[in-house]
Design an enzyme around this catalytic site. Structure first.
Site, short mmCIF file in Angstrom:
data_model
loop_
_atom_site.label_atom_id
_atom_site.label_comp_id
_atom_site.label_asym_id
_atom_site.label_seq_id
_atom_site.Cartn_x
_atom_site.Cartn_y
_atom_site.Cartn_z
CG ASP A 4 -2.72 9.46 6.80
OD1 ASP A 4 -3.09 8.28 6.65
OD2 ASP A 4 -2.47 10.22 5.85
CD GLU B 243 -2.72 1.11 2.57
OE1 GLU B 243 -3.30 2.16 2.90
OE2 GLU B 243 -2.78 0.05 3.24
#
Length: 268
Positions: A69, A58
């Site tokens: 995130d 990924e």
């Protein structure tokens, strides 16, 4: 624009899911490391992770306003952006990779929307990317992207959250391509001292309604936690631990880290 909707689609579409299904059928637990694209040494980190036994990679396309995130990946993304990384530059570097395993990108829908679905998906295909993860695009709003990405040849991976209701979960898993991303906890990415109970709960719920590969990500902080998650799921996505290692110790250390996860999953 290069026409990528014909022969290229036929050649590549489904490569990510096929790889994961084949590995699952062979009895392996699946391992997908995340690496922030554009960060110094990131291509060598991807190559090292692949050589260490990753089943797919990924690749994060840095975005200035991330939603999922956590602090480690935010730090890497901020550094990559400061060094001049752009979606185009990251994909150009992805194009140069030859790992022998599928690549999926993770970024945010604003980049896709700004370029337009067809242009964005075409750029991914031209870079040799198999799948795309857009964590801020909810399933109930993803219909146009699911259609357009499939027509171009990109597997759109959807996220199943602990809060996804039962009446929607089966449809989400059916619509996802590549694999179903079971989000282990409510919160941002990052290593935790213990695996959240929601990680196995959401994976179990997904497994009950789909035969598509189910991988657990977000909140897995050690090989032991990956093994624990994989008692229910088909595999694990490892992000913050990989990126932290890249930033602190460099690309070769990423390969060493991924090897420890691979060995742990193989031992069970």
């Amino acid at each position: 624009m290069t026409d990528v909707s014909g022969s290229v689609q036929a050649e590549r579409f489904g490569a990510l899911e096929t790889r994961l299904r084949d590995r699952r059928q062979a009895g392996a637990k699946l391992l997908i490391p995340y690496v922030t694209g554009g960060y110094e040494g990131w291509q060598r980190a991807v190559e090292a992770a692949a050589a260490a036994g990753a089943d797919a990679i990924e690749i994060g396309i840095p975005f200035s306003d991330p939603v999922i995130d956590g602090p480690v990946i935010q730090q890497a993304s901020t550094a990559a952006l400061a060094q001049g990384a752009t979606p185009a530059s990251v994909l150009e570097e992805v194009r140069a990779l030859d790992t022998g395993i599928p690549h999926a990108v993770m970024t945010y829908y604003n980049l896709c929307h700004h370029q337009g679905h067809e242009r964005f998906a075409s750029a991914l295909v031209e870079a040799g990317v198999s799948g795309a993860i857009l964590p801020d695009l909810p399933y109930v709003e993803a219909g146009p992207w699911l259609t357009d990405s499939a027509e171009i040849g990109i597997e759109a991976v959807l996220l199943a959250a602990p809060t996804t209701p039962d009446h929607r979960l089966a449809a989400l898993c059916e619509a996802s391509r590549g694999f179903v991303y079971a989000v282990g906890l409510l919160g941002v990415t990052g290593e935790r001292a213990a695996l959240a109970s929601t990680a196995t709960e959401i994976a179990s719920r997904c497994q009950a309604v789909t035969d598509r590969p189910v991988l657990t990500g977000v909140g897995i902080g050690s090989p032991a936690q990956a093994v624990e998650a994989c008692q229910v799921s088909d595999g694990a996505v490892i992000g913050s631990a990989v990126v932290r290692t890249l930033m602190s110790d460099g690309p070769a250390a990423v390969g060493e880290l991924v090897a420890t996860y691979r060995a742990a999953l193989d031992r069970g």
